[in-house]
Design a protein around this motif. Structure first.
Motif, PDB file in Angstrom:
ATOM      1  N   MET A 134      10.530  -4.958 -10.198  1.00 53.17           N
ATOM      2  CA  MET A 134       9.541  -5.417  -9.227  1.00 53.17           C
ATOM      3  C   MET A 134       8.333  -6.062  -9.907  1.00 53.17           C
ATOM      4  N   ILE A 135       7.955  -5.564 -11.073  1.00 59.16           N
ATOM      5  CA  ILE A 135       6.859  -6.197 -11.822  1.00 59.16           C
ATOM      6  C   ILE A 135       7.263  -7.600 -12.257  1.00 59.16           C
ATOM      7  N   TYR A 161      14.947   4.957   4.550  1.00 61.66           N
ATOM      8  CA  TYR A 161      13.922   4.698   3.529  1.00 61.66           C
ATOM      9  C   TYR A 161      14.233   3.464   2.676  1.00 61.66           C
ATOM     10  N   GLU A 162      14.914   2.500   3.259  1.00 60.50           N
ATOM     11  CA  GLU A 162      15.188   1.268   2.518  1.00 60.50           C
ATOM     12  C   GLU A 162      13.984   0.333   2.595  1.00 60.50           C
ATOM     13  N   GLY A 163      13.724  -0.315   1.476  1.00 66.55           N
ATOM     14  CA  GLY A 163      12.767  -1.405   1.441  1.00 66.55           C
ATOM     15  C   GLY A 163      13.464  -2.666   0.987  1.00 66.55           C
ATOM     16  N   ARG A 164      13.069  -3.806   1.571  1.00 68.14           N
ATOM     17  CA  ARG A 164      13.639  -5.101   1.161  1.00 68.14           C
ATOM     18  C   ARG A 164      12.540  -6.145   1.091  1.00 68.14           C
ATOM     19  N   VAL A 165      12.749  -7.123   0.211  1.00 70.52           N
ATOM     20  CA  VAL A 165      11.895  -8.303   0.186  1.00 70.52           C
ATOM     21  C   VAL A 165      12.787  -9.538   0.080  1.00 70.52           C
ATOM     22  N   TYR A 166      12.520 -10.503   0.954  1.00 68.02           N
ATOM     23  CA  TYR A 166      13.227 -11.782   0.984  1.00 68.02           C
ATOM     24  C   TYR A 166      12.255 -12.897   0.628  1.00 68.02           C
ATOM     25  N   PHE A 168      -2.978  -0.241  -4.368  1.00 61.31           N
ATOM     26  CA  PHE A 168      -2.520   0.921  -5.130  1.00 61.31           C
ATOM     27  C   PHE A 168      -2.006   1.974  -4.167  1.00 61.31           C
ATOM     28  N   ASN A 169      -1.095   2.797  -4.632  1.00 63.89           N
ATOM     29  CA  ASN A 169      -0.588   3.925  -3.864  1.00 63.89           C
ATOM     30  C   ASN A 169      -1.048   5.261  -4.442  1.00 63.89           C
ATOM     31  N   GLU A 170      -1.448   5.259  -5.709  1.00 59.51           N
ATOM     32  CA  GLU A 170      -1.783   6.515  -6.380  1.00 59.51           C
ATOM     33  C   GLU A 170      -2.939   6.300  -7.338  1.00 59.51           C
ATOM     34  N   ASN A 171      -3.649   7.391  -7.623  1.00 59.04           N
ATOM     35  CA  ASN A 171      -4.576   7.458  -8.749  1.00 59.04           C
ATOM     36  C   ASN A 171      -4.799   8.925  -9.094  1.00 59.04           C
ATOM     37  N   ILE A 187       8.337  -1.480  -3.566  1.00 57.91           N
ATOM     38  CA  ILE A 187       8.395  -2.785  -2.890  1.00 57.91           C
ATOM     39  C   ILE A 187       7.131  -2.994  -2.067  1.00 57.91           C
ATOM     40  N   LYS A 188       6.726  -1.988  -1.321  1.00 55.31           N
ATOM     41  CA  LYS A 188       5.498  -2.101  -0.521  1.00 55.31           C
ATOM     42  C   LYS A 188       4.316  -2.494  -1.408  1.00 55.31           C
ATOM     43  N   LEU A 189       4.176  -1.840  -2.541  1.00 56.57           N
ATOM     44  CA  LEU A 189       3.042  -2.082  -3.437  1.00 56.57           C
ATOM     45  C   LEU A 189       3.110  -3.464  -4.067  1.00 56.57           C
ATOM     46  N   MET A 190       4.241  -3.813  -4.615  1.00 56.65           N
ATOM     47  CA  MET A 190       4.356  -5.011  -5.439  1.00 56.65           C
ATOM     48  C   MET A 190       4.418  -6.313  -4.640  1.00 56.65           C
ATOM     49  N   THR A 191       4.499  -6.212  -3.337  1.00 55.07           N
ATOM     50  CA  THR A 191       4.546  -7.428  -2.530  1.00 55.07           C
ATOM     51  C   THR A 191       3.237  -7.705  -1.795  1.00 55.07           C
ATOM     52  N   GLN A 192       2.234  -6.888  -2.029  1.00 52.79           N
ATOM     53  CA  GLN A 192       0.948  -7.112  -1.369  1.00 52.79           C
ATOM     54  C   GLN A 192       0.061  -8.046  -2.191  1.00 52.79           C
ATOM     55  N   THR A 193      -0.827  -8.749  -1.498  1.00 58.12           N
ATOM     56  CA  THR A 193      -1.808  -9.620  -2.143  1.00 58.12           C
ATOM     57  C   THR A 193      -2.869  -8.785  -2.840  1.00 58.12           C
ATOM     58  N   GLY A 194      -3.277  -9.249  -4.015  1.00 55.36           N
ATOM     59  CA  GLY A 194      -4.323  -8.549  -4.752  1.00 55.36           C
ATOM     60  C   GLY A 194      -3.840  -8.091  -6.108  1.00 55.36           C
ATOM     61  N   THR A 195      -4.702  -7.375  -6.812  1.00 61.33           N
ATOM     62  CA  THR A 195      -4.392  -6.859  -8.145  1.00 61.33           C
ATOM     63  C   THR A 195      -3.772  -5.475  -8.014  1.00 61.33           C
TER      64      THR A 195
END
Length: 587
Positions: free
Chosen positions: A501-502, A579-584, A351-354, A381-389
């Motif tokens: 991303m979801i 501030y670019e994020g990428r996922v391959y 998570f990034n926020e709460n 991108i950082k959040l949605m590509t990590q392992t976990g819930t």
């Protein structure tokens, strides 16, 4: 075993692959114009939440409460705070979620109650009351001059001490948080049974699907209450978490709660319930794993807060004394909590926020007009590509940011923020710390809990479409520029990007949800890069945390990889834009 190797595949369970969406009810949607968000308002927006593609709604406390700590001071577990609605409204919400294939979890706040709870009223009425031992009562101590002192010198979460004198019976009671939040005594079996019946059984019978469990590692204290060592000689009260966190009976208590209550229920569609615990002050994996090991039968997963502690000072008294951080520090935190489950039967969360932290764009990136949208996408991108819930917080998906720095302290409502501010004012007036006021002001502008609690920005109408009345908390000055309505039909909006991303996370859940994590270029001060691997499939993620172009990291650049997503419409194969994020993906 080689570094980052996984000796066993993680068992696939629905909540591991789910995306949770946290709703802070006071600030989500007001249905009746009283300025206070409510459950009917949430129900009216349930299709919006469903459209995001999330799987679970987590509703923060809506129970009967004097609202000293925004509902984390509960005076009746079996009732709903009237401005939020009724028990029947919660049942309607659960049904609305279920009708759309989503689940609903509630907050479980059972380390403490409100001092207005009937149990505490009985407990404080006399030393012989049957519920006296449901809370922690202790006699005063006295110094050599005969001055009354509290039983211990512990510092509370909300500044000040952990003991309050009660005139009725001439004893002190314990509270780790505000004085209106007395701690329950889990050593008392009758107290535990009452908690199970009133706070857990009651709501599971109403059809909810699990709990986010507040302060889950504080139920067991060292009940001899030793004095804390003096680590801050400037003050009487001292940090003392070692005496009330992860205590001697904590695993026994959580196992009992699970085996006697939680394990006897299922979700609406016959799946196992889900539990996620708030596990603070547990900095090492060896301390976390016993809570989440499947064979231990305690919790499904926990929130570990190192990532949200970036920038916070050391210790309780320095929480809002901002400390600059570097990207390698963030990387080490992510690596630590991405890899600690490798080869285990435990699970992790991302998570990034709460509701207890400043907005992620403002804290971890750049919330200026020039960069805030692309930063929101990069952090997605950082959040949605990590392992976990994955856990999202309301407004994160539209790129909401912190309150303007120009807002005066009077706009802050949170009890913790105000206690820290008032403490800083006193220290300045006493001449003990003349610079603390400005340091705390700066820290609150970045990290205060209030930033996450500003009303949701629905549209560009007055009060951001949150209410037709006067909002309980000021709406953000930029609601006309940042709101959901303006983003829904914009394919390039932050909202559309989160939905994308979801979807991608679900489509590639093998590697994105379950894949093993490997950090790349750990000391790079500008770019955060990592690799995810699952069987014959690999994902590569590159995140530029600067406002300048940066080379695509070694090991990611090159042919043979499919670009799944970027925070820019057009990309350069060799350079990451600001501030670019990428996922391959590489098959």
């Amino acid at each position: 075993m080689a570094p980052h190797a996984v000796s066993q595949e993680h068992q696939r369970i629905w909540w591991k692959e789910a995306v949770f969406y946290q709703v802070y009810p006071a600030s989500f949607k007001d249905s009746n114009g009283d300025g206070w968000g409510d459950i009917p308002g949430l129900v009216s927006k349930i299709d919006y939440i469903s459209s995001l593609g999330v799987d679970v709604v987590w509703l923060s406390p809506m129970f009967e409460s004097p609202q000293v700590d925004m509902g984390y001071d509960i005076s009746d577990y079996e009732a709903v705070y009237a401005p939020y609605g009724t028990v029947e409204d919660v049942e309607k919400l659960a049904q609305a979620c279920h009708d759309r294939g989503m689940k609903l979890i509630l907050d479980l706040v059972i380390n403490h109650t409100s001092d207005q709870h009937a149990w505490f009223k009985e407990s404080r009425s006399s030393k012989t009351n049957p519920k006296r031992d449901w809370y922690f009562w202790r006699p005063a101590r006295y110094d050599e001059q005969g001055n009354r002192l509290p039983p211990t010198n512990y510092r509370s979460y909300f500044a000040g001490g952990t003991w309050t004198w009660d005139e009725t019976t001439k004893e002190y009671y314990l509270h780790l948080y505000a004085k209106e939040q007395p701690d329950l005594n889990w050593e008392n079996e009758e107290c535990r049974k009452a908690v199970y019946n009133s706070a857990i059984h009651f709501w599971l019978k109403k059809g909810i699907d699990g709990f986010r469990i507040d302060t889950v590692n504080k139920y067991s204290k060292h009940i001899d209450f030793p004095q804390a060592p003096i680590t801050d000689p400037k003050t009487f009260i001292q940090p003392a978490a070692q005496f009330w966190c992860n205590g001697p009976r904590i695993h026994e208590f959580i196992k009992e709660m699970n085996t006697k209550v939680l394990s006897h229920y299922q979700t609406y569609d016959g799946q196992p319930l889900v539990t996620v615990g708030e596990l603070s002050l547990t900095p090492e994996p060896a301390g976390v794993l016993p809570y989440i090991s499947a064979k231990q039968k305690e919790l499904d997963m926990i929130f570990q807060f190192d990532i949200t502690h970036l920038g916070q000072g050391n210790g309780f008294s320095d929480k809002y004394d901002f400390t600059p951080w570097t990207l390698p520090e963030m990387k080490r935190i992510v690596e630590k909590w991405q890899t600690f489950i490798d080869g285990t039967d435990g699970w992790t969360t991302v998570f990034n926020e709460n509701h207890d932290n400043g907005r992620s764009i403002s804290r971890f990136a750049d919330d200026s007009l020039a960069w805030r949208e692309v930063c929101a996408k990069m952090l997605a991108i950082k959040l949605m590509t990590q392992t976990g819930t994955v856990f999202l917080y309301q407004g994160q998906e539209i790129g909401m940011i912190n309150a303007p720095k120009e807002w005066p302290i009077e706009e802050y409502k949170d009890v913790e923020a105000l206690n820290y501010w008032n403490e800083a004012v006193r220290l300045a007036e006493n001449g003990a710390d003349l610079t603390r006021k400005e340091r705390i002001r700066h820290g609150l502008q970045i990290m205060a809990r209030d930033h996450a609690r500003l009303p949701f920005q629905w549209d560009a109408t007055e009060n951001a479409g949150f209410t037709t009345g006067s909002p309980w908390m000021r709406t953000h000055d930029l609601y006309r520029e940042i709101n959901a309505e303006s983003q829904i039909d914009d394919p390039n909006s932050v909202l559309s990007f989160y939905k994308k991303m979801i979807r991608l996370r679900r489509e590639h859940k093998d590697v994105l949800v379950y894949g093993s994590f490997r950090l790349l270029e750990p000391e790079n001060l500008s770019t955060f890069a990592f690799r995810k691997h699952y069987q014959d499939k690999t994902a590569f993620v590159a995140l530029n945390f600067t406002a300048s172009p940066q080379p695509v990291p070694t090991g990611i650049a090159g042919s043979g990889k499919t670009l799944l997503a970027s925070s820019y419409e057009k990309t350069d194969p060799e350079m990451l834009q600001p501030y670019e994020g990428r996922v391959y993906i590489d098959y």
